[in-house]
Scaffold this motif. Structure first.
Motif, short mmCIF file in Angstrom:
data_model
loop_
_atom_site.label_atom_id
_atom_site.label_comp_id
_atom_site.label_asym_id
_atom_site.label_seq_id
_atom_site.Cartn_x
_atom_site.Cartn_y
_atom_site.Cartn_z
N LEU B 185 30.40 25.19 17.54
CA LEU B 185 29.41 24.21 17.97
C LEU B 185 28.03 24.53 17.40
CD1 LEU B 185 30.49 23.72 21.70
CD2 LEU B 185 31.05 22.31 19.72
N GLN B 186 27.69 25.83 17.36
CA GLN B 186 26.40 26.21 16.79
C GLN B 186 26.36 25.87 15.30
OE1 GLN B 186 23.70 27.21 18.61
NE2 GLN B 186 22.70 26.79 16.65
N LEU B 188 27.82 23.42 13.85
CA LEU B 188 27.61 21.97 13.73
C LEU B 188 26.11 21.66 13.71
CD1 LEU B 188 30.30 20.55 16.21
CD2 LEU B 188 30.32 20.45 13.71
N VAL B 189 25.38 22.33 14.63
CA VAL B 189 23.93 22.12 14.70
C VAL B 189 23.26 22.66 13.44
CG1 VAL B 189 21.82 22.70 15.95
CG2 VAL B 189 23.92 22.25 17.21
N GLY B 192 24.17 20.53 10.46
CA GLY B 192 24.06 19.09 10.65
C GLY B 192 25.37 18.37 10.37
N SER B 193 26.48 19.02 10.69
CA SER B 193 27.79 18.42 10.41
C SER B 193 28.29 17.58 11.57
CB SER B 193 28.82 19.51 10.11
OG SER B 193 28.40 20.30 9.03
N GLU B 194 28.84 16.42 11.24
CA GLU B 194 29.35 15.54 12.30
C GLU B 194 30.86 15.68 12.49
OE1 GLU B 194 27.34 11.93 10.76
OE2 GLU B 194 26.62 11.75 12.83
N MET B 219 35.46 18.18 23.71
CA MET B 219 34.60 17.38 24.59
C MET B 219 33.13 17.77 24.41
SD MET B 219 37.11 16.84 27.88
CE MET B 219 36.21 17.77 28.97
N ALA B 220 32.86 19.08 24.28
CA ALA B 220 31.48 19.53 24.10
C ALA B 220 30.92 19.00 22.78
CB ALA B 220 31.40 21.06 24.14
N ARG B 222 31.72 16.31 21.26
CA ARG B 222 31.43 14.88 21.44
C ARG B 222 30.09 14.67 22.11
NH1 ARG B 222 37.10 12.42 23.48
NH2 ARG B 222 38.14 12.54 21.46
N LEU B 223 29.82 15.49 23.14
CA LEU B 223 28.53 15.38 23.84
C LEU B 223 27.37 15.64 22.88
CD1 LEU B 223 29.26 17.13 27.26
CD2 LEU B 223 28.77 14.71 26.86
N MET B 224 27.65 16.48 21.89
CA MET B 224 26.59 16.79 20.92
C MET B 224 26.50 15.76 19.81
SD MET B 224 27.42 20.83 20.62
CE MET B 224 26.62 20.91 19.02
N GLY B 225 27.45 14.87 19.74
CA GLY B 225 27.42 13.85 18.71
C GLY B 225 28.27 14.18 17.50
N ALA B 226 29.30 15.01 17.68
CA ALA B 226 30.18 15.35 16.57
C ALA B 226 31.63 15.09 16.97
CB ALA B 226 30.00 16.82 16.18
#
Ligand SMILES: Nc1ncnc2c1ncn2[C@@H]1O[C@H](COP(=O)(O)OP(=O)(O)OP(=O)(O)O)[C@@H](O)[C@H]1O
Ligand SMILES: [Mg+2]
Lengths: 129, 287, 139
Positions: B185-186, B188-189, B192-194, B219-220, B222-226
């Motif tokens: 998840l980190q 992704l941030v 900037g990967s979706e 699910m997490a 998705r909440l972040m937009g990925a």
């Protein structure tokens, strides 16, 4: 009590939440946003929570409520910048925030709005409320 | 009573001071005995001498006790790192009793004996303290090593602009899966990967907890937009997931990492030359 | 010299307003950082604290929050105790059910905090009050 500023850029309202809001400020923001959507006829609302360190059930419910309200006012809400730790915690808390659209950052949120804004909101009616 | 104890204490103190060389030498000998050459005699002597002096200082001045505890913790830490057992380490401290006792015997006086009883109680306390700090030190070493291993075994790679993947290999336990989840998840941030591909081709089996963690990761994200795609689910694992009744819901799964990549590319609107449409479906049927 | 260190209370806070709920979150965060919790675990602890502090304020009309540092072997932990003299919870099982709320809430505060923490104890006597004790250990 802090009042969260709401910016308007083009057809879009942008709110950037900074710091730790108490519950009353959260409710105030919710009302302010509804008023501004009506007053400006905005087609989209972007809520930037990059600086937000926790989202509990109260803030989570506020986000869903704003999304629901703006949808009825024909605007789409996108929550951007949720931190990994916040997302993991929300899932554990049991909050799915179904029906809420999300994006990694402000730029991607704006892109998402312009992609969908012109196509109507047919695919959004299916998502809750 | 208190006065009596004070007199006895003084007596032992004098005894320790006057016979430092003799007692220390014997102490080093005793504490090295069970180690059979694993500790270097000179090192032990230096360590124990420092403790000996700190012990004497702590008898004069109550503030000296913290210095003594510090030295004992150091001893525990260094021995834990060298692989000594906690009893071996505590025995090193208890050895002082034996060394002193031999000198008390020679003295033979009643004061010396009473003083020895007091000393004995004090050393017991120090020995236990050493035992505890040893255990704490070893637990710390173990957690540090576990963390390092976890870090090493979870590479998150960028497959394409906007697409990251984590190929998981080996047995997944709940702790490792959690680390993977956070790191993915980190990433992704940071990038900037979706799209994220979680490839479990190399995972022999999953249990309920691990499956739940995977689900929570999706699910997490998705909440972040990925979006997450899970690839390489073996028939066996698919079977487990179904039997366990875990709701994988609308999570996208693909047969292979390559299928997952081409899916993510298509979704993010990238056109790749030579990409065969329908390949994913064919592979999925094979699996 | 060898006895385990006693729990150390770091904060005793009153919860009588929204502002004080924010203060609880901030003090809990500071303590979790001091204890070396990972970012994710900090976030979990603070979120649970926020839920429980709000319950104390909303459902019991106010109360108290205590933040304590506890130790078990080499592991240290944070223990939070929320206590009030409010109406109490008649059916604790029901209150701990996901999605059950006596008001218009989401009903996730209690059940969610239980998942976010390592230990969770809910004591309540109708008419006398409620005490919720939660603990999380460093990994
Ligand atoms: N301190 C308390 N005193 C009295 N009743 C309480 C207390 N805490 C919780 N309750 C009861 O337990 C129920 C469940 O609490 P929980 O926090 O899970 O949900 P909620 O507060 O109703 O909604 P939310 O999801 O917004 O927190 C509450 O609706 C309330 O009836
Ligand atoms: Mg609640």
């Amino acid at each position: 009590m802090d009042r969260v500023p709401i910016l308007k850029i083009g057809d879009v309202l942008i709110v950037s939440i900074q710091g730790d809001l108490d519950d009353q400020s959260v409710l105030t923001l919710q009302e302010d946003l509804a008023d501004r959507v009506v007053a400006t006829g905005a087609i989209g609302v972007i809520i930037d929570i990059t600086a937000v360190e926790i989202v509990d059930s109260f803030v989570g419910r506020m986000l869903s409520t704003i999304a629901g309200m703006s949808r009825m006012l024909d605007a789409e809400t996108i929550v951007v910048g949720m931190r990994p730790a916040v997302a993991i915690t929300l899932v554990e808390l049991g909050l799915s925030l179904g029906g809420l659209r999300t994006a990694l950052d402000l730029e991607k949120g704006v892109a998402l709005l312009s992609r969908h804004g012109t196509q109507g909101t047919s695919d959004l009616s299916a998502v809750g409320l | 009573m208190a006065v009596q104890e004070n007199i006895s204490r003084r007596h032992v103190e004098a005894l320790l001071r006057d016979n430092e060389d003799g007692i220390l030498g014997r102490w080093v000998q005793i504490s090295n005995e069970p180690l059979r050459g694993r500790a270097v005699e000179n090192d032990t002597r230096k360590e124990l001498q420092e403790i000996y002096h700190a012990f004497l200082r702590s008898m004069e001045d109550p503030d000296g006790a913290s210095e003594l505890r510090g030295l004992l913790s150091d001893l525990s830490r260094s021995r834990a790192r060298q692989g000594f057992t906690p009893s071996e380490t505590a025995m090193a401290v208890f050895g002082l009793k034996e060394a002193v006792y031999e000198f008390v015997e020679t003295d033979g006086g009643e004061e010396a004996l009473r003083g020895f009883i007091w000393l004995s109680r004090t050393i017991d306390g120090l020995g236990l303290y050493t035992f505890e700090s040893f255990t704490a030190a070893r637990e710390k070493i173990i957690t540090d090593q576990t963390e390092q291993l976890l870090e090493l075994s979870t590479p998150v790679v960028k497959l394409w602009e906007g697409i990251v993947a984590v190929p998981l290999v080996g047995t997944l336990d709940s702790a490792r899966t959690q680390v993977v989840m956070e790191k993915l998840l980190q990433t992704l941030v940071d990038t900037g990967s979706e799209y994220a591909v979680i490839d479990i081709t190399g995972v022999p089996a999953v249990d309920t907890q691990v499956a739940q963690h995977l689900l929570k990761t999706v699910m997490a994200a998705r909440l972040m937009g990925a979006n997450c795609v899970i690839s390489g689910i073996r028939p066996q694992i698919a079977h487990t997931i179904v039997t366990l009744g875990i709701e994988f819901g609308d999570i996208v799964t693909k047969a292979t990492l390559a299928d997952a990549l081409s899916y993510a590319l298509r979704q993010s609107g990238v056109q790749v030359a030579g990409m065969r449409p329908g390949r994913a479906a064919v592979r999925a049927e094979e699996a | 010299m060898s006895h385990p260190p006693a729990p150390r209370t770091v904060e005793e806070l009153t919860i009588t307003s929204n502002d004080e709920v924010v203060t609880v979150r901030q003090k809990v965060r500071a303590t979790a950082i001091e204890l070396g919790f990972s970012l994710v675990d900090q976030t979990k602890v603070v979120t649970a604290a926020s839920e429980l502090a709000r319950n104390t304020l909303v459902h019991a009309g106010g109360g108290q929050a205590n933040i304590t540092i506890v130790q078990n072997g080499a592991r240290r932990g944070i223990r939070l105790v929320f206590s009030d003299n409010g109406p109490g919870i008649p059916d604790r099982q029901l209150a701990l059910t996901d999605g059950w709320s006596s008001g218009g809430g989401l009903g996730l505060g209690l059940s969610g905090s239980r998942r976010l923490m390592d230990e969770f104890v809910l004591e309540s006597e109708p008419g006398r009050g409620t005490v919720v004790t939660v603990t999380k250990w460093t990994r």
